[in-house]
Design an enzyme around this catalytic site. Structure first.
Site, short mmCIF file in Angstrom:
data_model
loop_
_atom_site.label_atom_id
_atom_site.label_comp_id
_atom_site.label_asym_id
_atom_site.label_seq_id
_atom_site.Cartn_x
_atom_site.Cartn_y
_atom_site.Cartn_z
N ASP A 111 0.82 -1.20 0.00
CA ASP A 111 0.00 0.00 0.00
C ASP A 111 0.87 1.26 0.00
OD1 ASP A 111 -1.81 2.04 0.61
OD2 ASP A 111 -2.97 0.75 1.95
N ASP B 155 -7.65 2.52 -9.39
CA ASP B 155 -8.80 1.61 -9.45
C ASP B 155 -10.07 2.44 -9.29
OD1 ASP B 155 -7.25 -0.64 -9.77
OD2 ASP B 155 -7.06 -0.99 -7.61
N LYS C 237 -18.87 1.49 -8.14
CA LYS C 237 -20.15 1.57 -7.42
C LYS C 237 -20.13 2.71 -6.41
CE LYS C 237 -21.11 -3.32 -7.75
NZ LYS C 237 -20.71 -4.58 -7.16
N THR D 40 1.00 4.63 -20.34
CA THR D 40 1.17 3.34 -19.65
C THR D 40 0.44 2.28 -20.47
OG1 THR D 40 -0.83 3.54 -18.32
CG2 THR D 40 1.19 4.44 -17.37
C1 LIG Z 1 -5.87 0.26 -12.98
S1 LIG Z 1 -4.31 -0.09 -12.37
C2 LIG Z 1 -3.28 1.15 -13.15
C3 LIG Z 1 -1.83 0.84 -13.08
C4 LIG Z 1 -0.87 1.89 -13.63
N1 LIG Z 1 -0.90 3.12 -12.86
C5 LIG Z 1 -1.11 2.18 -15.08
O1 LIG Z 1 -1.56 3.29 -15.44
O2 LIG Z 1 -0.82 1.28 -15.90
C6 LIG Z 1 -4.41 0.50 -10.69
C7 LIG Z 1 -3.28 0.02 -9.83
O3 LIG Z 1 -3.31 0.62 -8.54
C8 LIG Z 1 -2.85 -0.33 -7.61
N2 LIG Z 1 -3.28 0.11 -6.27
C9 LIG Z 1 -4.54 0.12 -5.78
N3 LIG Z 1 -4.55 0.57 -4.52
C10 LIG Z 1 -3.27 0.87 -4.19
C11 LIG Z 1 -2.62 1.35 -3.02
N4 LIG Z 1 -3.30 1.63 -1.91
N5 LIG Z 1 -1.28 1.53 -3.05
C12 LIG Z 1 -0.58 1.24 -4.16
N6 LIG Z 1 -1.14 0.77 -5.29
C13 LIG Z 1 -2.46 0.58 -5.31
C14 LIG Z 1 -3.45 -1.63 -8.11
O4 LIG Z 1 -2.77 -2.77 -7.64
C15 LIG Z 1 -3.31 -1.48 -9.61
O5 LIG Z 1 -2.12 -2.03 -10.11
#
Ligand SMILES: C[S@@+](CC[C@H](N)C(=O)[O-])C[C@H]1O[C@@H](n2cnc3c(N)ncnc32)[C@H](O)[C@@H]1O
Length: 226
Positions: free
Chosen positions: A109, A131, A135, A205
């Site tokens: 995290d 993410d 919802k 990305t």
């Molecule tokens: C939709 S992906 C996008 C990944 C990347 N930023 C890209 O644009 O290709 C969202 C990412 O955020 C990560 N993520 C979600 N909550 C997080 C947190 N609290 N700390 C670090 N990463 C987190 C997830 O594991 C996921 O890989």
């Protein structure tokens, strides 16, 4: 810190495809050398041995953006956090291939590391395609919420830049609403082009490329910390 419901509940899966042999070796050999310590305060001197401008990427996915920025600014220090194992392996591959010595990673995290940095220490914070938690009842889990934003802002110096990208129209509207209420960030857009066209120094990305292929729009937001 306010809004505790947002914290620690932001991400779901952290494992995906099984790793190939070379990938396991990367994890075992390279990750320990590049990892942010698990506990205690962290700063530029501890991580990089000197005082340098710091960048932080929240959820770096497969690490393309992190590696690109670190390659562009070799005298700056980059910290990336990502709980998703396959993403961390992808990033390690980029760091090895580009011979980057100015990146440190945390597999977990982002908030756990942010909390341990000195206030005012970050020059740039990146949050690309967070993410969406589409919802409404999950809206509190979105990273763009006052709890995480208070922490992010506290760790940024005045004049620092927060970059947010999303391909999700709900998240886009939500972010504009949340960010507009805040008096500690200024939106750096002068015309629509500034958030419709990817700014220079902001590489695509894999996630963004997929969104575009699938016909989704992408929005780019740059905010200055006041
Ligand atoms: C939709 S992906 C996008 C990944 C990347 N930023 C890209 O644009 O290709 C969202 C990412 O955020 C990560 N993520 C979600 N909550 C997080 C947190 N609290 N700390 C670090 N990463 C987190 C997830 O594991 C996921 O890989």
């Amino acid at each position: 810190m306010g809004d505790p419901t947002t914290l620690r509940r932001l991400y779901g899966r952290s494992k995906g495809r099984p790793l190939r042999h070379g990938q396991s070796a990367l994890l075992e050999e390279l990750l320990p050398a590049l990892s942010v310590p698990d506990e205690g305060p962290v700063d530029s001197r501890l991580l990089f041995g000197d005082d340098r401008p710091l960048h932080f990427e929240i959820g770096f996915g497969a690490g393309e953006h992190l590696a690109y920025r670190a390659d562009l600014l070799p005298d700056h220090g980059f910290i990336g956090a990502e709980p998703f194992l396959n993403g961390v392996v992808g990033a390690l591959g980029h760091l090895r291939d580009k011979h980057l010595a100015n990146v440190r990673l945390h597999m977990g995290d982002a908030l756990d590391v942010l909390e341990r940095l000195p206030d005012g220490s970050l020059r740039f914070v990146y949050l690309l395609h967070p993410d969406p938690w589409p919802k409404a009842r999950h809206a509190k889990r979105r990273m763009v919420n006052d709890g995480p934003l208070d922490l992010i802002r506290a760790k940024m110096g005045s004049g620092g830049e927060f970059r947010l990208g999303t391909d999700d129209p709900v998240y886009c509207r939500w972010s504009m609403m949340v960010m507009r209420r805040r008096r500690d960030f200024e939106w750096l857009a002068e015309s629509a082009k500034d958030f419709l066209v990817r700014p220079g120094g902001w590489p695509e990305t894999r996630y963004e490329a997929k969104a575009r292929r699938e016909g989704r729009e992408v929005w780019y937001f740059r905010y200055r910390a006041l």
